[in-house]
Design a protein around this motif. Sequence first.
Motif, PDB file in Angstrom:
ATOM      1  N   PHE A   1       1.087   7.300  -7.145  1.00  0.00           N
ATOM      2  CA  PHE A   1       0.235   7.886  -7.297  1.00  0.00           C
ATOM      3  C   PHE A   1       0.208   9.262  -6.881  1.00  0.00           C
ATOM      4  O   PHE A   1       0.085  10.524  -7.739  1.00  0.00           O
ATOM      5  CB  PHE A   1      -1.347   8.034  -6.162  1.00  0.00           C
ATOM      6  N   CYS A   2       1.619   9.586  -6.202  1.00  0.00           N
ATOM      7  CA  CYS A   2       1.931  10.596  -5.572  1.00  0.00           C
ATOM      8  C   CYS A   2       2.572  11.533  -6.579  1.00  0.00           C
ATOM      9  O   CYS A   2       3.019  12.846  -7.768  1.00  0.00           O
ATOM     10  CB  CYS A   2       2.724  11.328  -4.305  1.00  0.00           C
TER      11      CYS A   2
ATOM     12  N   PHE B   1       1.678   2.398  -3.670  1.00  0.00           N
ATOM     13  CA  PHE B   1       0.864   2.090  -4.428  1.00  0.00           C
ATOM     14  C   PHE B   1       0.561   3.816  -4.342  1.00  0.00           C
ATOM     15  O   PHE B   1       0.361   4.570  -5.113  1.00  0.00           O
ATOM     16  CB  PHE B   1      -0.444   2.280  -4.492  1.00  0.00           C
ATOM     17  N   CYS B   2       0.703   4.391  -2.276  1.00  0.00           N
ATOM     18  CA  CYS B   2       0.784   6.225  -2.472  1.00  0.00           C
ATOM     19  C   CYS B   2       2.006   6.212  -3.742  1.00  0.00           C
ATOM     20  O   CYS B   2       1.201   7.798  -3.718  1.00  0.00           O
ATOM     21  CB  CYS B   2       0.388   6.566  -0.825  1.00  0.00           C
ATOM     22  N   PHE B   3       2.670   6.171  -3.009  1.00  0.00           N
ATOM     23  CA  PHE B   3       3.692   7.065  -4.113  1.00  0.00           C
ATOM     24  C   PHE B   3       4.365   6.767  -5.230  1.00  0.00           C
ATOM     25  O   PHE B   3       4.261   7.765  -5.988  1.00  0.00           O
ATOM     26  CB  PHE B   3       5.663   6.225  -3.246  1.00  0.00           C
TER      27      PHE B   3
ATOM     28  N   TRP C   1       3.507   0.478 -10.353  1.00  0.00           N
ATOM     29  CA  TRP C   1       2.086  -0.157 -10.916  1.00  0.00           C
ATOM     30  C   TRP C   1       2.157  -1.464 -11.619  1.00  0.00           C
ATOM     31  O   TRP C   1       0.956  -2.257 -11.193  1.00  0.00           O
ATOM     32  CB  TRP C   1       0.964   0.849 -12.020  1.00  0.00           C
TER      33      TRP C   1
ATOM     34  N   MET D   1      -7.480   5.151  -7.164  1.00  0.00           N
ATOM     35  CA  MET D   1      -7.025   5.571  -6.067  1.00  0.00           C
ATOM     36  C   MET D   1      -7.912   5.697  -4.411  1.00  0.00           C
ATOM     37  O   MET D   1      -6.794   5.030  -3.856  1.00  0.00           O
ATOM     38  CB  MET D   1      -5.859   6.596  -5.489  1.00  0.00           C
TER      39      MET D   1
ATOM     40  N   PHE E   1       0.559  -1.391  -0.195  1.00  0.00           N
ATOM     41  CA  PHE E   1       0.528  -0.333   0.427  1.00  0.00           C
ATOM     42  C   PHE E   1       1.044   1.584   0.097  1.00  0.00           C
ATOM     43  O   PHE E   1       0.335   2.010  -0.797  1.00  0.00           O
ATOM     44  CB  PHE E   1      -0.452  -0.103   0.858  1.00  0.00           C
ATOM     45  N   PRO E   2       2.180   1.782   0.707  1.00  0.00           N
ATOM     46  CA  PRO E   2       2.998   2.940   0.906  1.00  0.00           C
ATOM     47  C   PRO E   2       3.495   2.785  -0.551  1.00  0.00           C
ATOM     48  O   PRO E   2       3.525   3.471  -1.270  1.00  0.00           O
ATOM     49  CB  PRO E   2       4.179   2.206   1.807  1.00  0.00           C
TER      50      PRO E   2
ATOM     51  N   ILE F   1      -7.841   2.031  -1.951  1.00  0.00           N
ATOM     52  CA  ILE F   1      -8.016   2.287  -0.545  1.00  0.00           C
ATOM     53  C   ILE F   1      -8.753   1.689   0.381  1.00  0.00           C
ATOM     54  O   ILE F   1      -8.585   1.415   1.475  1.00  0.00           O
ATOM     55  CB  ILE F   1      -8.439   4.171   0.003  1.00  0.00           C
TER      56      ILE F   1
ATOM     57  N   TYR G   1      -8.113  -1.740   0.662  1.00  0.00           N
ATOM     58  CA  TYR G   1      -6.864  -2.162   1.595  1.00  0.00           C
ATOM     59  C   TYR G   1      -7.652  -2.398   2.722  1.00  0.00           C
ATOM     60  O   TYR G   1      -6.902  -3.440   3.682  1.00  0.00           O
ATOM     61  CB  TYR G   1      -6.051  -0.604   1.376  1.00  0.00           C
TER      62      TYR G   1
END
Length: 547
Positions: free
Chosen positions: A382-383, A378-380, A419, A477, A375-376, A481, A484
């Motif tokens: 996304f940014c 995927f967050c990166f 991704w 995104m 998950f972290p 979430i 998750y």
Amino acid sequence: MPSSEKDLPPLDQKPVEMAQQKETEKNAPSDSDSTSDDHSVKPVASDMTEKRIFKNVLVICTFFFLNFISYGGLASLQSSLHLEEGMGVITSAIGFASLALSCLLLPKIAMRFIGHKWVMSISLIGYIFWMAANGYAVWATMIPASIVCGMCGATLWTTQGAYFAIMAKHYAAKKGQDPRAVTALFFGIFFAFFRTTAVFGSIISSTILNQKPENQTQPSNEQLSQWCGLNDCPNSGSNNTNLSSPSSTTLWTLVGVYIGIGVLAFIISVVFVDAVPADWAAAEYQNESKDMGKMIAKSLMATVLHMRHLRLLLLIPITVYTGMEQTFRDAEYTKSFVSCFLGIWMIGWCLIPSSVVNAVASLLGGRIMKYTGLFPMFCFAFCMDLAYQVTLIFWEPSVNEEHWFFLIPCLNTLADAIWLAQMSALYGILFPTKFAAAFSNYNFWKSCGNIIEFAYSSYLCTSVKLYILMGFLGLGMALLIIVYVKYMRQTRPVEKQALPSATVVDDDVKDKQDVFTVGSENAGFTGSAVMDGVEPSAYETVSIYRL
């Protein structure tokens, strides 16, 4: 589901010992094994060593690397190479539509009756056919070639995903390692190889197309700003000489080099890849009908019915986005920014730095994921993608600042590496007992993203396409979430017990609930958990992990 105390694992038995014991029991011969009629693979020793498993992973990475040097090099040029009547983007959309539809039917049937190895080898022939069609690019050659290439792409990618998932599962059991980490590592290595293909494919295309046409008037930067970038709309920039196609001789030289590399990939796949051991493959097909008609119907239904899982439905937007963002970079960015401002001969050079970033990120992503979780990562991603898209909105390109054409796509390829590799790993983790159906759906929806982006490419301005892309990123995104949170809640401890290991099940489904024993060293608890929609007959000892 364990129904009595004797069904539970011994309290003093370690998880690694249990995994090795299960592997030994699974590989032990039985009467049913000796009498089974396996149509899918030629029998291979089931005691494939860790080194041999890893060798197969590297060989597959190698022939994918060679094949996609050729395919990727030509694919990134389609929107600029075949501009007339939008043939490049339209035939690309047809190819991805063929891939998407084929994912619903062909892969599982092909793997069942031909075997994983030969499905991959035969699929490479379709790519070679498509490359040859580019040498004489007319509608009559490009449409059939795109359809065939799409069908072969469906079988190639789905089979590769299933092959890696099976190998990772057994490699982890033999080494006593975390299957999640091994799966991510295998896909990380694969995509590190895969993403370097853009580097070498770009070098080849740039070298062959390197000569700028002589006696050509270069438009001013002011004119280019009106025609290119976000202002690139249908029928705009018709007088832009940067978009001139190469000569027939140059084109055939390029195509000939790519075909030679594709043939080498085919030879390597035939000679050096091992078939999946018969007893390993049998787990996928032990309940399958041997009747072709029933097999086709069941295969189609398995892929379609797999979409009923809430997890899969929630993953559709982000999976579609991964196809859209790739197509935007390869078709829209290369045409509207690079080719339009600098010329088609600069496309390859501009993609080299971002391709290197993508390859390095793919290699490191699997290792970093061991410490951060999915998950972290995927967050990166996304940014990084959001930063890339916002930069394109406010950027004012200039032919006097060529370095930005090289650097800006690095943000996107950094995200793209995450991704691709980690989404593949996510599908393997969420659907551990349904590899073929899961990866068929993954490739289907990813291909839908490619189709969507190609389909409106000739009808919308680049600015509109970029805003649509941003919308899919935000929606995808948000739903990721939810996946998750849902996963973490379903694996929560409900009742504390002193069990050191786990019996968990896949997300596969009747409308009912069951309580079953679980334990997870990664999550730091042992106890009972509740999972929705599980049929007792679907129980299989697998691992449950924190995303």
